[in-house]
Design a protein around this motif. Sequence first.
Motif, PDB file in Angstrom:
ATOM      1  N   LEU A 150      48.320  34.573  90.959  1.00 35.54           N
ATOM      2  CA  LEU A 150      47.571  33.778  91.934  1.00 35.54           C
ATOM      3  C   LEU A 150      46.848  32.603  91.281  1.00 35.54           C
ATOM      4  O   LEU A 150      46.744  31.527  91.875  1.00 35.54           O
ATOM      5  N   ASP A 151      46.355  32.809  90.056  1.00 37.54           N
ATOM      6  CA  ASP A 151      45.655  31.715  89.386  1.00 37.54           C
ATOM      7  C   ASP A 151      46.542  30.474  89.287  1.00 37.54           C
ATOM      8  O   ASP A 151      46.101  29.354  89.538  1.00 37.54           O
TER       9      ASP A 151
ATOM     10  N   LEU B 252      47.001  28.809  92.712  1.00 40.08           N
ATOM     11  CA  LEU B 252      45.822  28.032  93.100  1.00 40.08           C
ATOM     12  C   LEU B 252      45.770  26.706  92.337  1.00 40.08           C
ATOM     13  O   LEU B 252      45.454  25.659  92.914  1.00 40.08           O
ATOM     14  N   LEU B 253      46.092  26.767  91.045  1.00 41.02           N
ATOM     15  CA  LEU B 253      46.129  25.523  90.268  1.00 41.02           C
ATOM     16  C   LEU B 253      47.182  24.576  90.834  1.00 41.02           C
ATOM     17  O   LEU B 253      46.982  23.364  90.922  1.00 41.02           O
TER      18      LEU B 253
ATOM     19  N   GLU C 178      46.881  20.732  92.200  1.00 44.85           N
ATOM     20  CA  GLU C 178      47.564  19.590  91.592  1.00 44.85           C
ATOM     21  C   GLU C 178      48.413  18.795  92.588  1.00 44.85           C
ATOM     22  O   GLU C 178      48.835  17.693  92.289  1.00 44.85           O
TER      23      GLU C 178
ATOM     24  N   LYS D 136      52.203  20.531  84.862  1.00 47.71           N
ATOM     25  CA  LYS D 136      50.754  20.349  84.810  1.00 47.71           C
ATOM     26  C   LYS D 136      50.049  21.694  84.865  1.00 47.71           C
ATOM     27  O   LYS D 136      49.023  21.898  84.245  1.00 47.71           O
TER      28      LYS D 136
ATOM     29  N   HIS E 213      49.083  23.916  80.107  1.00 46.09           N
ATOM     30  CA  HIS E 213      47.867  24.390  79.476  1.00 46.09           C
ATOM     31  C   HIS E 213      47.442  25.707  80.082  1.00 46.09           C
ATOM     32  O   HIS E 213      46.313  26.120  79.971  1.00 46.09           O
ATOM     33  N   GLY E 214      48.368  26.315  80.764  1.00 43.82           N
ATOM     34  CA  GLY E 214      48.013  27.546  81.476  1.00 43.82           C
ATOM     35  C   GLY E 214      47.903  28.717  80.543  1.00 43.82           C
ATOM     36  O   GLY E 214      47.922  28.588  79.311  1.00 43.82           O
ATOM     37  N   ILE E 215      47.799  29.866  81.158  1.00 39.96           N
ATOM     38  CA  ILE E 215      47.555  31.080  80.401  1.00 39.96           C
ATOM     39  C   ILE E 215      48.698  31.346  79.423  1.00 39.96           C
ATOM     40  O   ILE E 215      48.488  31.725  78.283  1.00 39.96           O
TER      41      ILE E 215
END
Lengths: 889, 177
Positions: B116-117, B120-121, B125, B143, B147-149
């Motif tokens: 979900l994170d 949402l990002l 964007e 994007k 730089h995500g998890i």
Amino acid sequence: MAQPLVVKKDDDLDEEEYYSPFLGIEKGAVLQEARVFHDPQLDARRCCQVITKLLYLLNQGDTFTKVEATEVFFATTKLFQSKDAGLRRMVYLMIKELSPSADEVIIVTSSLMKDMNSKTDMYRANAIRVLCRIIDSTLLTQIERYLKQAIVDKNPVVASAALVSGIYLLQTSPEVVKRWSNEVQEAVQSRAALVQFHALALLHQIRQNDRLAVSKLVTSLTRGSVRSPLAQCLLIRYTSQVIRESSMNSQGGDRPFFDFLESCLRNKAEMVILEAARAITELNGVTSRELTPAITVLQLFLSSSKPVLRFAAVRTLNKVASTHPLAVTNCNIDMESLISDQNRSIATLAITTLLKTGNESSVDRLMKQMTNFMSDIADEFKIVVVEAIRSLCLKFPLKYRSLMNFLSNILREEGGFEYKKAIVDSIIILIRDIPDAKESGLFHLCEFIEDCEFTYMSTQILHFLGNEGPKTSDPSKYIRYIYNRVILENATVRASAVSTLAKFGALVDSLKPRIFVLLRRCLFDGDDEVRDRATLYLKLLGGEATVGETEKDVNEFLFGSFDIPLVNLETSLQNYEPSEAPFDISSVSLETKSQPLAEKKTTGKKPTGPASALSGPVPTVDASYEKLLSSIPEFAGFGKLFKSSAPVELTEAETEYSVNVVKHIYDGHVVLQYNCTNTIPEQLLEEVVVFVDASEADEFSEVATKSLRSLPYDSPGQTFVAFEKLEGVLATGKFSNILKFIVKEVDPSTGEADDDGVEDEYQLEDLEITSADYMLKVGVSNFRNAWESMDPESERVDEYGLGARESLAEAVSAVIGILGMQPCEGTDVVPSNSRSHTCLLSGVFIGNVKVLVRLSFGLSGPKEVAMKLAVRSDDPEISDKIHEIVANG
Amino acid sequence: MESCPSVKNILLLDSEGKRVAVKYYTDDWPTLSAKLAFEKSVFVKTQKATAGAEAEIVMFDGHIVVYKFIQDLHFFVTGGEEENELILASVLQGFTDAVDIILRNNVDKRTALENLDLILLCLDEIVDGGIVLETEGSVIAEKVSAHGIEGATSLAEQTIVQALTTAREHLTKSLLM
């Protein structure tokens, strides 16, 4: 303790019973978990999970209390210590969601400003977007420098972030953003597609109030440096805006920028083609030659495999069909195949387009296709179809039989109130306009009220039946349906049925005895209103009462329309204080206020632009005028105030003294009320009076003047001049005005005025009293009924040539302006490109004479407008007078 | 403001019409209940439609909604009545493409909730305050995940060419500084 985000897949679990990672999530527990944000050793992954849970809660509609939000916010700010990029992104999201208060913002500002200048573009872009969402204008000036740089940053993501934030900030701090226009202008030239789009959007918004600048912008960009499809769409919108504005000034010749729009039809991107095609179809007074290329590309879209594209095309063509049906007929074959489209929205639009473009021979075939179609579409689509059928029927009255049958069939099927109402309204309109359809239409309506669950519709139909039924060849056959209502329905419908019975009784003598029997039975009804009405009508029709001495009065009472606006009546009744004097209904103002209409517009679903925000409710001044004037002894003897005009400005905006005038019309007098405002702080005006030269208005003679003792800075005051004129004479003329006064210097620091003053005068603009001033704008709800209820003997008809006019619409509004009457039923709007138009006007002439006007305009030759004017009024002399007004106007 | 294309909301609902992730950009629906009512009517009105590869469209209550179903997920993008349908469709396309990349072709409710994170990002964007930020699915996904998890794993998946360009960018940047 915490629910792991990634749930292990349990193979025993049934697919149906899958549970989400957020199952059983609870706000209190998550807020507890948020304590990990305070750990000295931050676990980035863990923190991310917690933020995700918090965001999940917010997304599901949970809310935090003020305290909770503050707590979470402060905890979140701690996370700026972590270097983890993923976590930082979530922190940004969280801050935006929490939308912190001003004093909280200060805490994150420095962290965000650091990120704004970070080496990582992703940080910079996001930090800009977050910061601009939450700061106020004082902080904005601090970071303005960075934002200006960011706009021209070579990284497109950063530039876009700054530009989009600029668009957002323009609403709150326009003066700051306007300083960026050089940078924004540079960004318009960017090679990155989206930067160009965002820059263009912002640049236009900065300049939108400067028409010339927008026009320049469009001129330079249409020469082609815009590549991004989105930016191209924007440019098309701005271009059509410029076209709209320029066509108002210059008529004739080639339309500017049309070539540009046409070239966009050959663009690679479909969205640009659509935008351009739509822009062309919506041009003011578009010619069929201009339309052709746009229609051709739209026709290609009709057979696309993409539903969105088909929808867009058919929707646009549907609109074109309302004004240029012939231009769309080429697409009819493609349209017909769309009737079976999977997407019902597309099918409905196709059907209604065909109904608009269809000719008389295709009606029957279409109706056959429709019958199957109606059962499987939603109510709102059905309403659209019903409206299309109604207009088709008015176009081909000979086909009324099959169309009326269709309407009655669908009336019998299931449907909601709005849908049924649309059908009933359509049938009523058809009955009114197509005499042949009357009997069958009324019969269908009678059938319908036998089993109608909507009280509102039953009463509407009963009322209509009462007006139309008695005039049919065999009125008696309706009585059964009406009396059934008295037996079966609720009190509201019963009362309405009683009135309808009475109307039949009044008009059809042969039925009178039987109606009496039925009405007498109603005397035992359980409801007061029903009994009262029955009693009243029995007396009335029996001729025993004082109310109706003659048959004419009876009919007047039963059929006369109630033309007092209900809002006005309501206010008058509220103001009425119980006393010896009975409430006088004729004292209620007949003037329709424009207010309700304005309100209706703003509640509509249309996006409300800045323009509509300005047109707020119009202040209602009439009552206050009357009070003000009657308080002045000189004017007290003038009788009842007939009309007060809207204020007319006699000075340019922003001059030293601002003056406007309100014309108050009485039967034998005219009072001019000059509202003056002194806009110079260093001056005090005394003995202010307006000197009026009425030499060009010889029917008026000045009888009284009331000067204004003193006029200090910025507090408006009034001075009056009263004129006498002959009663019943339509006196018109031009007045020139000079403002005379004694001016005294005021010391701005103390506010004290000098003792010595100087006489001075100030030239004001001329004022005219026209015949329109003797007319009150009073609308009627149903023009046709009102027209027919007036004495045909009073009708005067004549034809006029209006000479060359810019457009039909211009001619229509000119005549409306001359007469000063209220346009009815929206007939003041002339569809573009129509060659003829009928306009209905109503009003009350001085002396309380009701006047109705029917204007028929037609184009005879290029731009030559001819007009037929038919007037009916309570007084034939007034009808002649209306013609005189038009002849002189 | 009227002349700029704008998105009113983006909705991601499940096969029962429940929220997975939603984002509203305008105040057309000021309260939670108004939002939920809108979601419900969108869901009901589009239920009968067959989900194909192509985006579908519906117009009601003065809104245009373009939508697409993938597995048990329903994607919606809403715009105003006068909006260019194809702009809305391109936003929808960008959204679904990006989600497809982010979820590694496992587009279903379970995977979406587990990530979900990232979803949402992704919403963040695509559109900012109603204005389209980006419509290219791969760019959006990049994007979100660059730089995500899973920053580390995504590096492993990069092709050599991509890795080289990133390296070059880093180099030039450090030289410029």
